[in-house]
Write a protein that holds these residues in place. Structure first.
Motif, PDB file in Angstrom:
ATOM      1  N   LYS A  53       0.829  -1.208   0.000  1.00 37.00           N
ATOM      2  CA  LYS A  53       0.000   0.000   0.000  1.00 37.00           C
ATOM      3  C   LYS A  53       0.865   1.261   0.000  1.00 37.00           C
ATOM      4  O   LYS A  53       0.549   2.234  -0.661  1.00 37.00           O
ATOM      5  CB  LYS A  53      -0.930  -0.004   1.214  1.00 37.00           C
ATOM      6  N   ASP A  54       1.949   1.242   0.761  1.00 34.73           N
ATOM      7  CA  ASP A  54       2.863   2.379   0.817  1.00 34.73           C
ATOM      8  C   ASP A  54       4.284   1.846   0.940  1.00 34.73           C
ATOM      9  O   ASP A  54       4.754   1.538   2.034  1.00 34.73           O
ATOM     10  CB  ASP A  54       2.527   3.290   1.999  1.00 34.73           C
ATOM     11  N   ALA A  55       4.954   1.754  -0.180  1.00 35.44           N
ATOM     12  CA  ALA A  55       6.299   1.168  -0.228  1.00 35.44           C
ATOM     13  C   ALA A  55       7.348   2.043   0.434  1.00 35.44           C
ATOM     14  O   ALA A  55       8.500   1.637   0.548  1.00 35.44           O
ATOM     15  CB  ALA A  55       6.699   0.891  -1.676  1.00 35.44           C
ATOM     16  N   GLU A  56       6.971   3.232   0.904  1.00 36.55           N
ATOM     17  CA  GLU A  56       7.930   4.129   1.539  1.00 36.55           C
ATOM     18  C   GLU A  56       7.680   4.277   3.039  1.00 36.55           C
ATOM     19  O   GLU A  56       8.253   5.163   3.671  1.00 36.55           O
ATOM     20  CB  GLU A  56       7.912   5.482   0.841  1.00 36.55           C
ATOM     21  N   PHE A  57       6.872   3.408   3.617  1.00 35.48           N
ATOM     22  CA  PHE A  57       6.536   3.477   5.044  1.00 35.48           C
ATOM     23  C   PHE A  57       7.486   2.563   5.815  1.00 35.48           C
ATOM     24  O   PHE A  57       7.264   1.365   5.941  1.00 35.48           O
ATOM     25  CB  PHE A  57       5.069   3.083   5.253  1.00 35.48           C
ATOM     26  N   ALA A  58       8.564   3.147   6.320  1.00 34.37           N
ATOM     27  CA  ALA A  58       9.627   2.385   6.981  1.00 34.37           C
ATOM     28  C   ALA A  58       9.135   1.523   8.149  1.00 34.37           C
ATOM     29  O   ALA A  58       9.593   0.378   8.285  1.00 34.37           O
ATOM     30  CB  ALA A  58      10.739   3.321   7.442  1.00 34.37           C
ATOM     31  N   ASN A  63       8.508  -3.826  10.681  1.00 33.85           N
ATOM     32  CA  ASN A  63       7.667  -4.829  11.332  1.00 33.85           C
ATOM     33  C   ASN A  63       7.587  -6.114  10.519  1.00 33.85           C
ATOM     34  O   ASN A  63       7.552  -7.207  11.083  1.00 33.85           O
ATOM     35  CB  ASN A  63       6.277  -4.255  11.597  1.00 33.85           C
ATOM     36  N   LEU A  64       7.581  -5.991   9.189  1.00 31.82           N
ATOM     37  CA  LEU A  64       7.623  -7.183   8.338  1.00 31.82           C
ATOM     38  C   LEU A  64       8.925  -7.937   8.583  1.00 31.82           C
ATOM     39  O   LEU A  64       8.927  -9.175   8.672  1.00 31.82           O
ATOM     40  CB  LEU A  64       7.486  -6.799   6.863  1.00 31.82           C
ATOM     41  N   GLY A  65      10.017  -7.215   8.722  1.00 36.58           N
ATOM     42  CA  GLY A  65      11.294  -7.857   9.034  1.00 36.58           C
ATOM     43  C   GLY A  65      11.248  -8.629  10.339  1.00 36.58           C
ATOM     44  O   GLY A  65      11.808  -9.720  10.457  1.00 36.58           O
ATOM     45  N   VAL A  66      10.547  -8.089  11.332  1.00 40.07           N
ATOM     46  CA  VAL A  66      10.398  -8.780  12.615  1.00 40.07           C
ATOM     47  C   VAL A  66       9.685 -10.111  12.418  1.00 40.07           C
ATOM     48  O   VAL A  66      10.113 -11.148  12.935  1.00 40.07           O
ATOM     49  CB  VAL A  66       9.642  -7.898  13.636  1.00 40.07           C
ATOM     50  N   VAL A  67       8.603 -10.101  11.650  1.00 41.35           N
ATOM     51  CA  VAL A  67       7.861 -11.339  11.381  1.00 41.35           C
ATOM     52  C   VAL A  67       8.759 -12.345  10.665  1.00 41.35           C
ATOM     53  O   VAL A  67       8.786 -13.528  11.007  1.00 41.35           O
ATOM     54  CB  VAL A  67       6.590 -11.066  10.544  1.00 41.35           C
ATOM     55  N   ALA A  78      16.739  -9.661   6.397  1.00 36.34           N
ATOM     56  CA  ALA A  78      17.852  -8.725   6.216  1.00 36.34           C
ATOM     57  C   ALA A  78      17.571  -7.788   5.051  1.00 36.34           C
ATOM     58  O   ALA A  78      17.808  -6.569   5.149  1.00 36.34           O
ATOM     59  CB  ALA A  78      19.156  -9.495   5.987  1.00 36.34           C
ATOM     60  N   ARG A  79      17.037  -8.328   3.958  1.00 38.47           N
ATOM     61  CA  ARG A  79      16.698  -7.488   2.799  1.00 38.47           C
ATOM     62  C   ARG A  79      15.637  -6.463   3.178  1.00 38.47           C
ATOM     63  O   ARG A  79      15.745  -5.277   2.849  1.00 38.47           O
ATOM     64  CB  ARG A  79      16.201  -8.353   1.631  1.00 38.47           C
ATOM     65  N   VAL A  80      14.619  -6.906   3.914  1.00 40.86           N
ATOM     66  CA  VAL A  80      13.524  -6.028   4.321  1.00 40.86           C
ATOM     67  C   VAL A  80      14.029  -4.945   5.283  1.00 40.86           C
ATOM     68  O   VAL A  80      13.664  -3.773   5.163  1.00 40.86           O
ATOM     69  CB  VAL A  80      12.381  -6.870   4.943  1.00 40.86           C
ATOM     70  N   PHE A  81      14.883  -5.330   6.225  1.00 44.65           N
ATOM     71  CA  PHE A  81      15.445  -4.334   7.139  1.00 44.65           C
ATOM     72  C   PHE A  81      16.323  -3.329   6.400  1.00 44.65           C
ATOM     73  O   PHE A  81      16.376  -2.154   6.765  1.00 44.65           O
ATOM     74  CB  PHE A  81      16.245  -4.996   8.266  1.00 44.65           C
ATOM     75  N   ARG A  82      17.008  -3.767   5.327  1.00 44.60           N
ATOM     76  CA  ARG A  82      17.799  -2.834   4.520  1.00 44.60           C
ATOM     77  C   ARG A  82      16.887  -1.783   3.879  1.00 44.60           C
ATOM     78  O   ARG A  82      17.227  -0.604   3.828  1.00 44.60           O
ATOM     79  CB  ARG A  82      18.566  -3.582   3.425  1.00 44.60           C
ATOM     80  N   VAL A  83      15.746  -2.244   3.370  1.00 48.83           N
ATOM     81  CA  VAL A  83      14.776  -1.312   2.782  1.00 48.83           C
ATOM     82  C   VAL A  83      14.307  -0.322   3.847  1.00 48.83           C
ATOM     83  O   VAL A  83      14.289   0.894   3.618  1.00 48.83           O
ATOM     84  CB  VAL A  83      13.578  -2.076   2.172  1.00 48.83           C
ATOM     85  N   ALA A  84      13.929  -0.834   5.018  1.00 45.75           N
ATOM     86  CA  ALA A  84      13.460   0.029   6.111  1.00 45.75           C
ATOM     87  C   ALA A  84      14.538   1.039   6.490  1.00 45.75           C
ATOM     88  O   ALA A  84      14.254   2.230   6.680  1.00 45.75           O
ATOM     89  CB  ALA A  84      13.056  -0.814   7.317  1.00 45.75           C
ATOM     90  N   GLY A  86      17.036   2.159   4.671  1.00 48.34           N
ATOM     91  CA  GLY A  86      17.196   3.141   3.601  1.00 48.34           C
ATOM     92  C   GLY A  86      16.085   4.173   3.594  1.00 48.34           C
ATOM     93  O   GLY A  86      16.331   5.373   3.440  1.00 48.34           O
ATOM     94  N   LEU A  87      14.855   3.720   3.777  1.00 50.12           N
ATOM     95  CA  LEU A  87      13.722   4.640   3.802  1.00 50.12           C
ATOM     96  C   LEU A  87      13.792   5.578   4.996  1.00 50.12           C
ATOM     97  O   LEU A  87      13.398   6.738   4.917  1.00 50.12           O
ATOM     98  CB  LEU A  87      12.400   3.864   3.827  1.00 50.12           C
ATOM     99  N   ASP A  88      14.292   5.060   6.106  1.00 52.57           N
ATOM    100  CA  ASP A  88      14.418   5.827   7.335  1.00 52.57           C
ATOM    101  C   ASP A  88      15.610   6.786   7.280  1.00 52.57           C
ATOM    102  O   ASP A  88      15.729   7.679   8.109  1.00 52.57           O
ATOM    103  CB  ASP A  88      14.573   4.843   8.505  1.00 52.57           C
ATOM    104  N   GLY A  89      16.465   6.588   6.323  1.00 52.32           N
ATOM    105  CA  GLY A  89      17.647   7.431   6.198  1.00 52.32           C
ATOM    106  C   GLY A  89      18.687   7.164   7.270  1.00 52.32           C
ATOM    107  O   GLY A  89      19.530   8.009   7.548  1.00 52.32           O
TER     108      GLY A  89
END
Length: 135
Positions: A53-58, A63-67, A78-84, A86-89
């Protein structure tokens, strides 16, 4: 959620979705409540819907990485946390810690948490959760 009443929180989030629509915040919160209730499949589904729904919502990515960590999908986590991250800066220490833990699992590198550590969510502000390792 803060009071440990995850079923009540889930009901409240569901009511919020009915009243205000299914936003990324609501999907992320529902997914996090399902995770705390041990409903990992539902949590993963809800959090994947949130990031779609929102690919930029860190926070939803985090939370997906936690699951994914809880289900043993360390490489994807690890890939998902990298995205988070990056989005979080790189501003959130909690996301950085989550990424570090996931990479340690992927690379099978020892870190301070014992091998039998379990991961838990901790709410930090609106929609932001910290992954903690507990013995």
């Amino acid at each position: 959620m803060a009071a440990g009443e995850y079923e009540l929180a889930l009901k409240a989030y569901t009511r919020s979705a009915a009243d205000h629509g299914i936003t990324v915040d609501v999907l992320s919160a529902i997914g996090s409540a399902n995770l705390k209730l041990g409903r990992l499949g539902q949590a993963e589904r809800d959090l994947r819907a949130a990031v779609k729904k929102d690919a930029e919502f860190a926070p939803a990515w985090n939370n997906l990485g936690v699951v994914l960590m809880e289900t043993g999908k360390f490489a994807e986590a690890a890939r998902v946390f990298r995205v988070a991250y990056g989005l979080d800066g790189g501003k959130s220490d909690s996301i950085k810690q989550n990424l570090t833990l996931a990479l340690a699992k992927v690379e099978n590198i020892s870190y301070d948490a014992p091998e039998d550590a379990t991961f838990a969510l901790m709410r930090r502000g609106q929609g932001d959760y910290l992954l903690l390792a507990h013995q």
